[in-house]
Write a protein that holds these residues in place. Sequence first.
Motif, PDB file in Angstrom:
ATOM      1  N   PHE A   1      41.794  50.108  52.846  1.00 10.74           N
ATOM      2  CA  PHE A   1      42.284  49.106  52.054  1.00 10.74           C
ATOM      3  C   PHE A   1      41.462  47.961  52.105  1.00 10.74           C
ATOM      4  O   PHE A   1      40.833  47.297  51.229  1.00 10.74           O
TER       5      PHE A   1
ATOM      6  N   LYS B   1      38.233  48.541  49.965  1.00 10.85           N
ATOM      7  CA  LYS B   1      38.380  48.367  48.613  1.00 10.85           C
ATOM      8  C   LYS B   1      38.446  47.011  48.548  1.00 10.85           C
ATOM      9  O   LYS B   1      37.408  46.655  47.368  1.00 10.85           O
ATOM     10  N   LEU B   2      39.128  46.102  49.127  1.00  7.22           N
ATOM     11  CA  LEU B   2      39.190  44.769  49.069  1.00  7.22           C
ATOM     12  C   LEU B   2      37.928  44.096  48.744  1.00  7.22           C
ATOM     13  O   LEU B   2      37.368  43.262  48.150  1.00  7.22           O
TER      14      LEU B   2
ATOM     15  N   ARG C   1      35.809  45.212  45.886  1.00  7.97           N
ATOM     16  CA  ARG C   1      36.192  44.403  44.700  1.00  7.97           C
ATOM     17  C   ARG C   1      35.971  43.048  44.546  1.00  7.97           C
ATOM     18  O   ARG C   1      35.526  42.477  43.608  1.00  7.97           O
ATOM     19  N   ASN C   2      36.024  42.416  45.795  1.00 11.12           N
ATOM     20  CA  ASN C   2      35.740  40.872  46.049  1.00 11.12           C
ATOM     21  C   ASN C   2      34.211  40.553  45.758  1.00 11.12           C
ATOM     22  O   ASN C   2      34.248  39.583  44.958  1.00 11.12           O
TER      23      ASN C   2
ATOM     24  N   ARG D   1      33.601  40.559  41.941  1.00 14.03           N
ATOM     25  CA  ARG D   1      34.317  39.666  41.304  1.00 14.03           C
ATOM     26  C   ARG D   1      33.676  38.812  40.377  1.00 14.03           C
ATOM     27  O   ARG D   1      34.184  38.663  39.471  1.00 14.03           O
TER      28      ARG D   1
END
Lengths: 385, 231
Positions: free
Chosen positions: A2, A5-6, A9-10, A13
Amino acid sequence: MFLLKLILRNALRHKLRSALTVVGIAVAILAFGLLRTLIGAWYLGVEASAANRLVTRNAISLVFSLPLSYKDRIKQVDGVEKISLGNWFGGIYIDRKNFFPNFAVETVSYLDLYPEFVLSAQEKSAFLRDRRGAVAGAKLAERFGWQVGDQVTLQGTIFPGNWEFVLRGIYRGLRANTDQSQFFFHWDYLNETMKKTAPRRADQVGFYMIGLAHPEQAAQASAAIDGLFKNSLAETLTETEKAFQLSFVSMSGAIITAIRIVSIVVIVIIMVVAANTMAMTARERIAEYATLKTLGFDARHIAGAVFGESLLIALTGGVLGLLLTYPAAAEIGRRLAQFIPVFRVPPETIWLDLAAAAAVGVVAGIFPSWRGATINIAEGLRRIG
Amino acid sequence: MTSPSTPIVEIRNLFKSYLRSSQRVPVLEDITLDVADGEFLALMGPSGSGKSTLLNLIAGIDHPDSGLLRVGGVEVSALSEGELAAWRAAHVGFIFQFYNLIPVLTAFENVELPLLLTPLSRKERHEHVALALRLVSLEDRMDHRPGQLSGGQQQRVAIARALITDPTILVADEPTGDLDRESAEEVLGLMDRLNREFGKTVIMVTHDPRAAEKARVIRHLEKGLLNHVPA
Ligand SMILES: Nc1ncnc2c1ncn2[C@@H]1O[C@H](COP(=O)(O)OP(=O)(O)OP(=O)(O)O)[C@@H](O)[C@H]1O
Ligand SMILES: [Mg+2]
């Protein structure tokens, strides 16, 4: 999982912001790598020198010469296996800006002392047979488009007049760091011409090159040679070829130090810029960190996410910069071939670059991850709206 | 199960102040309050009266200065920071005015977040999340990011996230404060259902009298003091 993934994606962003940061770091790493390569190139000549070769020159200065008669006396010294001699010729090819090192050397012994200059048997015998013959390094020949058999005229500076040579051979380097930009010809040709035109300058030698049987004899043999000529008219200074090269390099020591400092300053600047960007990013996400903490995620999760993002961006920039370093170094090497014989990215640059990029990521990530991890939830939640 | 007579939230003589430029500003003064299991309580009061502060204390995201605070039999005020985090994850569902979804995660992933801290398998997590999203009628939006959802839909995702761990209490700080009337009705209807059908204890801070109507008990905070007003 997780967390990865975070982080990913961050990082994606604010695409423009991340892209600009990555490009900034890449350019800094590129500059860092090229400056390091430049420093490496400077010392390459030193590294290429063999440990079992000594250079004997006039103790006062390189511009003063030594008598030819020293040759036989040096040969008697314990440990001395081979001896050659030569003069710095300092000739100009067409124009002053076409600088390259050119020497008059005692040919047979010189080639014997420098096995790393690889010459075909055919070219070697052609060179030895021709009194006006000369040999050039492959890089030098390529630079001026010389072929074997071409006539090359050098305009003398130390030794006046126009000197005509016939290129009899082109040597290649045994190793990648061998200097392939030298030009040398018969010392006998120079000396006999001097005998005719300026007899007082005949039988004068600029330097003796000495080959030792064993490198560990260097200190003892040097002392013995210099001892021979102590209190004579021309005292000698004998040192290893490495030390001799270094005495050239150290003249530009201040410049090297300056380049080294600049290379570090470049990294520090990008650290500050990246740290500012990461701090800004983290500040915008305070409420998100507070939300995650509210849900039960702890400081390690938050710090990991911020730190991971910082490292990801920095290392992406680092790898990009590293990949750019190779073509850039090749191009610079091509353009500066006349000044820097070997401009090759040293292998340790890979690690230095990645370490510098990682340092940027760590420094940029430390403060924001600490802030994110230690944020007071109630206060973080008030940041919204 | 706690019997209906035992309060799920017990507050006795609770004090809370903040330090502002080296001056202590009292926010809550001597609060005493019981919330029964299965209750739907609305906390009302003027801005700055300390509603959010009280809610945060009950939910274990802030520490009281003094007094007793027990939730579900656990003395929350005595827990350490780490214990508090674990306790929150297991016992409290949060609903915020501005939804507080993570913008880079999909609706599904946002609802799944609290379950990542549990030992549930991936498959079990997926089943739970699907169920919760169906409950808030958003099963067809689970791959959408918060930015692709309306405010009402985002708040429904947040409600799904709040109930995914089957918490002891649901706390909501102005859950309709940022919504139009229609969306607000939907959200309130959902909270009402959670309270009536699933027996969830709900504590909701609100300014909105319509929202408060859904509650069975309304309490007013005024300058840090509680007044009792039966609904
Ligand atoms: N972290 C803090 N630091 C300093 N003062 C705070 C802090 N949190 C709240 N306060 C102060 O405490 C008082 C109560 O704040 P709180 O947010 O609980 O009010 P509220 O009743 O929720 O108001 P609103 O209806 O505007 O949300 C306010 O005066 C506020 O400024
Ligand atoms: Mg509030």
